[in-house]
Every structure is written in C-alpha cells, then in structure tokens.
Scaffold this active site. Structure first.
Site, PDB file in Angstrom:
ATOM      1  N   HIS A  58      -4.182 -11.192   6.443  1.00 39.17           N
ATOM      2  CA  HIS A  58      -2.854 -10.631   6.727  1.00 39.17           C
ATOM      3  C   HIS A  58      -1.724 -11.493   6.152  1.00 39.17           C
ATOM      4  O   HIS A  58      -1.219 -12.368   6.850  1.00 39.17           O
ATOM      5  CB  HIS A  58      -2.642 -10.557   8.236  1.00 39.17           C
ATOM      6  CG  HIS A  58      -3.421  -9.485   8.915  1.00 39.17           C
ATOM      7  ND1 HIS A  58      -2.978  -8.193   9.024  1.00 39.17           N
ATOM      8  CD2 HIS A  58      -4.638  -9.499   9.527  1.00 39.17           C
ATOM      9  CE1 HIS A  58      -3.861  -7.456   9.667  1.00 39.17           C
ATOM     10  NE2 HIS A  58      -4.887  -8.233   9.987  1.00 39.17           N
ATOM     11  N   GLU A  87       1.315 -10.749   5.815  1.00 38.62           N
ATOM     12  CA  GLU A  87       2.576 -10.547   6.552  1.00 38.62           C
ATOM     13  C   GLU A  87       2.673 -11.458   7.767  1.00 38.62           C
ATOM     14  O   GLU A  87       3.729 -11.638   8.339  1.00 38.62           O
ATOM     15  CB  GLU A  87       2.719  -9.072   6.928  1.00 38.62           C
ATOM     16  CG  GLU A  87       1.877  -8.578   8.096  1.00 38.62           C
ATOM     17  CD  GLU A  87       0.414  -8.307   7.742  1.00 38.62           C
ATOM     18  OE1 GLU A  87       0.006  -8.598   6.594  1.00 38.62           O
ATOM     19  OE2 GLU A  87      -0.327  -7.823   8.615  1.00 38.62           O
ATOM     20  N   CYS A 105      -6.137  -5.159   5.734  1.00 40.67           N
ATOM     21  CA  CYS A 105      -7.011  -5.032   6.904  1.00 40.67           C
ATOM     22  C   CYS A 105      -7.391  -3.575   7.129  1.00 40.67           C
ATOM     23  O   CYS A 105      -8.145  -3.012   6.364  1.00 40.67           O
ATOM     24  CB  CYS A 105      -6.330  -5.659   8.127  1.00 40.67           C
ATOM     25  SG  CYS A 105      -7.476  -5.972   9.463  1.00 40.67           S
TER      26      CYS A 105
END
Lengths: 773, 250
Positions: free
Chosen positions: B222, B224, B94
């Site tokens: 993302h 994560e 990002c």
C-alpha cells in the site's frame, strides 16, 4: 398463567393488576424480562394509576430501559459520587460517546464499552458486533471513526479441557474466535484496529471479557447530539433491516451466565454486517457534513425501544412511532419483537421535515435503506402505533428516568500477604521464562491479523523495530488531520492480578500505567475512558470491589485533573465458577504536539547512555516474577498521582526537545522485560544495576513498581536530561551497545544475564504462535 | 491537472488515503462509485487514470476482488478496455490488484485475457498479515514507475489475506517474470528471502506486476499508507510515477 395474557389486536395485554407476587415473577421470567419483584410491582402501580393493562410491548420496553445494561441502576449513584465531577469543565459532551477538544477547530470523540456476554456465548459474532456497536456510538456524534481498540481477557490457554465446567468454552477457542471476529469485521469496515491488550487470568475462564473502544474526529460545528431538537422533526430509520437477532440482548447481559446460557440465549446475540455498515458510515457522515441532521443515535442495546425513548427524553420531548414502517427481514415479526430487536447496522436520525427528501436521497445513492418511522412530539411520552392500533404508550419520565439503586456493599477483603524470604534463582533462565509467560509474551499473533494501518494515519504502530524482529509499543499514535501534525495517542491498561489482590491499588496502577504509556511516546494525557467489568452487584462484596475501584479512579484522576469522558459498567460477569477479577479497563487518550517527534522503544545509537526514571521498590505482589516462582505474597505496586503527574510531564518534554532517543515504560515483568523488549526492537544494551540502591538484584530486575521508564538519552544532551530531571530520581544504568542484553550487578560486577537478541526474541515471540498456530 | 478516478464500491476502504496521496501532488482525484459508472452518471473518458484502491469490495466473501470484477465486467468493461488500450494508466492496489487479475487486465501477457490467467490466492500463513515490507524495483516494461531507479528498495506496508500470486502455468509464469515484474519482496540486504520478508509466499517473491504494455500496474503493498517520510515509507514515488506518465501521454 395464560389467563393473565389477553389478546388485543396485534398485541397481548397482561393482567398485572390481578397477579400475585409469584405470578409477577413468573411473568418476568417467562417473558425474559430479567426484572425483580420490586420492579414488577412498580410497573403494576404505574398501570393501576392509568387504569389499564400493559401490553406485551410496554413490558418489554420497560425491561429494556430498566436493565442494568441500559440504565446503570446499580452503578449510577456511585458513578455520580466518584467520577462524573472530575475535571468536568474539560468535557464537551458525555453521551453515547464522550467528546473532548482536539484543536481549535476539532473535537475528538471516545467510546469504550463491553461486549462480554454475547462474546462468551458466541465469540465470533459477539466480538464482531461489539466493534459494530462502538463504531456507531462514535458515528452518532457526527464523527469519523479513526481507530478501534480491543482489550480482551481470557482464561489461561493451557487450562485442561476436563477441568472446564459444563457449558463453558475453552479459552483457546474463545480467544481465536474473538480475534477472528474483530479481524473480519474491523478489517472489512476499514477502520484500523490499533490498540488493546490481551490478558490471561483464570478468573475469566467462565466469562471472558471483550471490551471495545473507538476514537473519532469531528469538526466543532458538525458535532451532533444524541437528542432531538424540536417537535415536528422526523425520525428516520437508516441501515440494515430489523430481524429477530439480538432480542433480549440487554436483559440477558444483566444476569449471570449459566450452564444453559448458550442454548437459551443464542438468539440474544446479534449478527454483524460490515459491508452494510461501511456505506452507512459514509451516508451518515455525508448528511452531517451537509448540515441535515438535528440529532442522531445508534440502535444498540434495547433496539428501537431504547433509542426512540432516550433520544426524546434527553430533550424533554416525546416521540410517536409507526412500527409498520420499520423495514423487516422477517415479515411475521410481532410488534414487541420489532420494538426490542437489536439487529445491527441501524441508526436513527432526527431530521427537519424540509430536509427529509435530501437525506433520503443521500441514503439512496449509497444504497442504504432509510425510511421515516415517526416524529417528535411535545409531551414527554412515547406512543407506538402498529397499523393504526396504539400498541404502547409510556411516560418517558417513568420509563427512562426512574430507576436508581444504592446497593449494599462491604469493604473488599485484602488479599495481599506479607512478603517472604527466599533464595535468588538463576536470573538469566528466569528472564527467559518470564518473557515467554502468557502476560508478557509477544502479541504479534493477534496484532498482525488486524489492519492497523488502513486510513494511512497510524504514525506510531503497535509493533516497532526492524521488520525481522519487532516489539510492542507503549501506545499508538494517530494523525487524524491532513493539515496538522498534531496526534492522538491511545493505550489501554489493567492488570487483573493486581486488582484481585487489591482492587483499590490495582486500579491506581492501571491509571498509572496508562499515563506512563502515553508519556512514553510523547503524549500528554487528555482523557480517560473506563470500562468497568465486575461480578454480580447484588452481592455486597462484588459491589465493594466496584466502589473501591471507583474510589481509586477518583483519587488518581482528581490529582491528575483528567476527566472520564466515556465508559460503561458491565456487571454480572459471573458464571458457575465465580466472578471475574475486578477489571476496570482504562483507556487513556493523549495529545501529541507533533507526531514527527514521537519516541519509539527501540534502542537506536551505540554509546548513548541508558537511564532508569523513577523509584524501584520491593513491590512484588501480583508480579510476573512471583507468579513464576509460585509465591503468593507481597503487596501490589502503589502509585502517587503527584509524582506521576510531574514525571509524565518531564518525560514528554524530554521527548519533545529531542533529549530522549527511545523510551519504554516498565510494567509486567519489570525492568528486565522492558530492557529485553527495547533490545529486541533495536540495538543491544550493556546494563549495570549498581546505581539502583538497596535491593537484591532479582528485585531490581523484576519489581513492577509504578511510574518508571527506561530511556535512551542522546549522548550530547545528557546534561540537559539531568537538569530536566533534577527533582525526580533517575539512575544511569548502562549504554546502548552490541546486539544483545548484558546485565551486571554488585561490587564485583557479576554478570547475571548475557543473552543474544535472537534468544530474547524467540522466548518472547514464540509462545502465542506455538499455542495458537 | 490530471484527473484521477478513485473507483469504489461497498467495502472499498483505502479510498481516503489514496485520494489524499494524489491531492498532495496537486493532481485532481475524484471518488467515483461503481454505481455512477453503471448508471452512466460518470464516464471513464472524463479521467486520465483509473485507480482501484484496497479494501474488501462487497465483503470479498467469495474471493478477493471477484465481485467487484464481475460487476465491472457486466457494466463498463468495454469502456475500461478501451481506456487501457488507448494507453491510459490503470492502477490497482491490494484489493484493486485482485480486481485487475480477476478482470484479465493483469498480467495480460498477450493482451487482456477473457479468463483470469493468474490468481492472488490465500497467503501461505493462511492468515491476514499486516506488516512492513521491503520491495525492490525491478527492470520491467512498466511505464508508470520510470521515476524509480531500478534496484531501489522501497519500504511499503502490506495488509492482506490473499496476496500470493500464482500463474496458470510455469511457462506463462516465467514469461511474466522476465519482463512484467515491477516489484519483488526482499530482505534488508536487498536479497530475495522467504517469510516474513515475503509475507504471502508469492511466486518468485512478486509484489507487483504490470501488463504487457506497461500501463496497467497492480501491487499488493500500500503506497498510500507510506507517503510521507515520517511514515517511514517510499510510497510517494509511486504516485509521482503515475502522474509523470500521465503528463507524458497527455
């Protein structure tokens, strides 16, 4: 007038002792103190006894502390009477934020407050600093913020420009800018904005409401209190510099909004800076983790003045402050301006002298300014120096502890009317219209602008279902700890259409809805926070609305045995066009045993039976259905806390035991809307309402009776389900089937609704997108 | 143990979950503040991987990642360049992806460029978009995703206002498109489709790219945030891929 102001070094002294009543009021007005004659006289008495004249700084300090916003002078008496004592033993602390137990080693921290007046004047900055302030409230307990929540209330978006009174901004503009303010601050600061609500009601045209909530998590041994520990400890100012923004924020919030409010009060709105805030959070938490903090409080309403006073008063001590040490954005600020400025991104830490060096070093590493500005003293007084001159000295018992009113109130007028007879309209087109109505339609336009997933712990998200078509969840669930599957569920609720018809039962309904939202994801209610937004408390009818809402909160929460752990009261939400609807926003926090078992709303498996839990009654007052038909009659839904308590527990157990595959509560728009939302997010449903007794089909579909859910039961567990719900009315109303919503009723199985998922979705989803772009 | 530098500055805000993702896979992540590198308190040589997480570095009031990149360029750019040229992995998610583009480390079709040769610009919707996306793993020169089957569709969310990838010219774009595209946004059937499947209007539905050597990876989604199965995501594999690669070179 000017003869009453006498220059004395860096300050002016004001000759209250020789002032007439008119002059007293004039002083209050010209200094922007928002104090009434009685209060001014009280101040005069105090200084008469001391035999000296007050300084401008002292009067300002008293005005901050005595503002409705800071001292709850109109509400304290009633809050104590009705809600402070409920389930008190479960509350760990109730300070700037409330603290409750999460598990053996952790507390969770909750804060909820209003930021209404600044947002009505300057929606972008007002909403952003609302977020900033509530984050600090959680942070000052030593907690890591983990979720932001924003209940918002505006006038209807299609109100005509010409019909707006002078000085009032269009709801579409306010809505857009408030959401942008929350987005730009919340997303930047890196805490997910996960929940909230948006309500449109024309009583908010003159005074929109922006409520903000935050939840945090803290290790038990790292909880910090908002009070000093012992004399000699150092006060450390940390964060952004002090400027002239936000002067008189709290006194301005303690008056009605007027036509000229914008021009007059724009300086009362603070400016937010998330990129100062973010390292400030890190630095404060690092100091706390290392055990270097004795006490901490955020500089919010009333600025340094309120913080340095309250943090000492709470412990029975006092403070000495050296104002020239405060880092300034504008060099020529007067002492009183420094003292009451509400500049954002500032915290006050109490630190032992031997830890000072280490604390300052941590802040330096984060590039955050931190300076010692004073110390804790034995006597309960606050003494303020500016370049060696004493510019203020006040007894804290007088400044902080003094004021409490028992305002007059009258029983609010009942506005419910007897229900009427009318012919049943076409239900399919009615359903589509309700789906696209302001208070039912999709909030996707808002939700997607917020980062609801940063920190990677949002398990149940605000939107659910497949990527293409998603629908609202009842509550969000956060998994706050890396090594535990325990979760925190969060929801907020209030229906101002109900409360404006009946403040008492409307408030009961808000508690009911909050509870059933939590149950719908599989969470057990743990605590409430209340943000009580009302009109002018000096008017007995407004005060009556307030008292009746409190009675309702008391009656519901006592039976449920759930405490109010945080909240605030916001009065004076009135403009030239009248008061806002009574708006006691309820935030409810629940605990989930295992986040992997949470239920979502999407229909999942063909052939699974669908049940309605709870009794449907003809309670149409304030309903979306009647609003659409233009009928002003009927009574608002009632709630029975005992039934609610039992039903919630059963729903949660059924979710934990994997009996329920999907679950959604019934609220605005009734059963029909609930079913539509479940279909939008998942598979289709074939429904027959025949088993629901004694009601016309339209009332079955659109009644908004409380304590009801729709559940999809796993087929092989249907027996278990029936057994579990033996003592609660449940009705088998259909099965999961196909790709749309089909609804039958009556002896001849007449088909009333046959809508494709896409048709449902478009009606429900397009409204805000179209109007907001 | 693989030492991962989780790079951050004011406004970085996905460091915590990124840290956890590596930790869960028994690697050794460490927060490294830009200032620590600028002041030579820490040195890139100590690490096996540089990971630039998402956020709004310095507020991103100029352009996503611009200030972070400028500060890196002014301080440790040489070290970072050497790090990449020695084959160590650098990953940007990002805002981190935006930083790598601004630095010229991506797409780096002919090696690290002096000036940015692509841009992550404002979403077509002109709005911040937080939503689930499906991304298909493409055949590319990327060395960090070898563990993921080509064609596999991964479910990973996005949250950004500036994620539309555009290139300096068509020819350049086509070349990158041919061999350096690692992930593309697709619909539920695995086909390339428009909005909302592609949340930003990115060129040819590109969600993530690598450099010409395949050791620098940037992506908007993302991973994560989608590490666990109960998060309904496939992010774990991305982290496993990075660690596999480190093991293969160390």
């Amino acid at each position: 007038m000017n003869k009453l102001f006498v220059k004395d070094g860096y300050i002016y002294r004001i000759d209250l002792l020789n002032a007439s009543d008119d002059e007293l009021l004039n002083i209050s007005k010209s200094m922007g103190l928002a104090l009434n004659l009685e209060e001014m006289k009280r101040i005069r008495e105090y200084f008469k006894k001391l035999g000296r004249l007050p300084s401008d700084l002292e009067l300002e300090a008293l005005a901050q502390s005595w503002s409705e916003h800071c001292c709850y002078k109109s509400s304290k008496y009633f809050l104590k009477q009705y809600i402070y004592n409920i389930a008190k033993e479960k509350i760990i602390a109730r300070e700037d934020a409330g603290v409750m137990e999460f598990d053996d080693k952790h507390y969770y921290v909750v804060a909820l407050e209003s930021h209404n007046h600044p947002s009505a004047i300057e929606p972008y900055g007002g909403a952003a600093t609302g977020i900033g302030g509530i984050l600090r409230d959680v942070l000052c307990m030593g907690a890591q913020p983990i979720a932001l929540i924003d209940p918002l209330f505006f006038g209807e978006l299609n109100v005509r420009y010409e019909s707006l009174p002078k000085g009032i901004k269009h709801p579409r503009y306010l809505f857009k800018r408030v959401v942008e303010g929350i987005r730009d601050y919340g997303n930047r600061v890196g805490i997910p904005t996960v929940a909230g609500q948006v309500y449109f009601h024309n009583s908010y045209i003159g005074n929109c409401l922006v409520n903000v909530g935050c939840v945090g998590i803290v290790k038990k041994d790292k909880l910090v209190h908002s009070r000093v520990k012992k004399p000699g400890d150092i006060l450390v100012y940390a964060g952004g510099k002090t400027g002239r923004d936000g002067i008189h924020g709290v006194t301005f919030a303690s008056e009605e909004l007027k036509e000229e409010s914008e021009e007059k009060s724009i300086t009362a709105v603070q400016l937010g800076d998330p990129i100062t805030k973010e390292p400030l959070i890190h630095a404060c938490l690092e100091c706390n983790e290392k055990g270097l903090i004795e006490g901490m409080k955020d500089m919010g309403g009333g600025g340094l003045s309120c913080v340095c006073s309250e943090i000492a008063y709470e412990a029975g001590y006092g403070t000495e402050v050296y104002l020239e040490k405060v880092p300034l954005r504008e060099e020529d600020m007067k002492p009183w301006e420094i003292w009451v400025s509400e500049s954002q991104e500032r915290m006050l830490l109490v630190v032992k002298e031997e830890n000072l060096k280490e604390v300052l070093k941590i802040f330096e590493e984060w590039d955050v300014e931190a300076v010692p500005i004073g110390k804790v003293i034995e006597e309960p007084i606050i003494r303020i120096y500016y370049k060696n001159q004493i510019v203020g000295e006040l007894d804290l018992r007088f400044q902080v502890g003094a004021l409490e009113y028992r305002r007059e109130w009258i029983k609010p007028k009942g506005r419910e009317r007897e229900d009427i007879d009318f012919e049943m309209p076409d239900l399919q087109s009615t359903l589509l219209k309700i789906l696209s109505s302001y208070n039912v339609c999709s909030r996707e336009w808002v939700i997607r602008q917020y980062d609801f997933e940063v920190r990677g712990s949002t398990v149940i998200k605000p939107l659910q279902g497949n990527i293409e078509m998603q629908s609202h969840s009842d509550a969000v669930v956060i998994k706050p700890l890396e090594d535990s599957f325990k979760g925190l569920a969060i929801t907020t609720d209030i229906n101002p259409y109900y409360t404006s018809l009946n403040p008492y039962h409307g408030t009961c309904s808000a508690i009911d809805e909050a509870c059933r939202n939590l149950a719908a994801v599989g969470a057990r209610i743990s605590s409430f926070a209340d943000c009580l937004n009302f009109g002018n408390p000096e008017k007995p009818e407004r005060m009556g609305e307030f008292v009746y809402c409190l009675k309702a909160l008391h009656d519901m929460a006592s039976v449920l045995d759930v405490p109010f752990v945080s909240g605030n009261v916001s009065f004076y939400n009135e403009s030239t066009i009248g008061s806002v609807a009574p708006t006691p926003t309820i935030m409810a926090i629940g605990i989930v045993k295992d986040v992997r078992k949470c239920a979502t709303i999407d229909f999942k498996k063909e052939e699974n039976p669908i049940y309605l839990i709870g009794e449907t009654k003809k309670e149409m007052g304030g309903s979306e259905y009647y609003k659409l038909l233009g009928i002003n009659a009927g009574r608002v839904p009632r709630s029975d806390a005992k039934v609610l308590k039992n039903s919630m527990e059963k729903v949660v157990r059924a979710i934990e035991d994997g009996i329920i595959a999907s679950c959604h509560d019934i609220s605005n728009g009734g059963l029909a809307v609930t079913l539509a939302e479940m279909v939008i997010a998942g598979k289709g449903a074939e429904i027959c309402l025949y088993s629901i007794p004694n009601l016309r089909t339209d009332f079955k579909l659109f009644s908004e009776s409380n304590t009801r859910w729709v559940v999809e039961v796993n087929k092989e567990k249907e027996e278990e389900f029936r057994k579990l719900f033996e003592d609660i009315p449940t009705y088998k109303i259909g099965i999961v089937k196909g790709k749309g919503l089909v609804i039958y009723d009556g002896d001849e199985m007449k088909k009333y609704v046959d809508l494709d998922k896409k048709e449902l979705y478009e009606s429900w989803n397009n409204r805000l997108w179209k109007e907001m772009g | 143990m693989e030492k991962i530098a989780i790079l951050r500055m004011e406004g970085t805000n996905c460091e915590y979950e990124s840290y956890l993702a590596f930790k869960r896979l028994d690697a050794q992540p460490e927060y490294v503040h830009l200032k620590e590198l600028e002041r030579k308190k820490k040195n890139l040589e100590e690490y096996d991987c540089v990971f630039i997480p998402g956020g709004f570095s310095a507020g991103d009031y100029v352009r996503g990642g611009a200030i972070f990149a400028a500060r890196l360029k002014a301080s440790i750019f040489k070290d970072l360049k050497k790090f990449v040229e020695n084959g160590y992995p650098v990953v940007g998610i990002c805002n981190g992806f935006q930083v790598l583009i601004e630095l010229g480390m991506l797409p780096a079709l002919y090696g690290i460029s002096e000036q940015p040769e692509a841009c992550l610009t404002t979403n077509d919707s002109n709005r911040f978009e937080c939503r689930q996306t499906l991304i298909r793993h493409e055949r590319s020169v990327c060395k960090l995703t070898k563990n993921i089957k080509v064609g596999k569709i991964c479910s990973i969310p996005v949250a950004h206002a500036e994620g539309k990838l555009v290139f300096k010219d068509e020819e350049y774009a086509e070349e990158v498109n041919e061999k350096q595209v690692v992930f593309r946004y697709v619909d539920i059937e695995g086909k390339e489709a428009g909005y909302p499947w592609n949340p930003n209007g990115s060129y040819k539905n590109i969600a993530g790219i690598c450099n010409n050597e395949g050791n620098v990876l940037g992506m908007m989604p993302h991973p994560e945030r989608a590490f666990h199965k109960w998060q309904n995501g496939d992010g774990k594999e991305i982290f496993e891929g990075i660690l596999n690669y480190i093991r293969s070179i160390c």
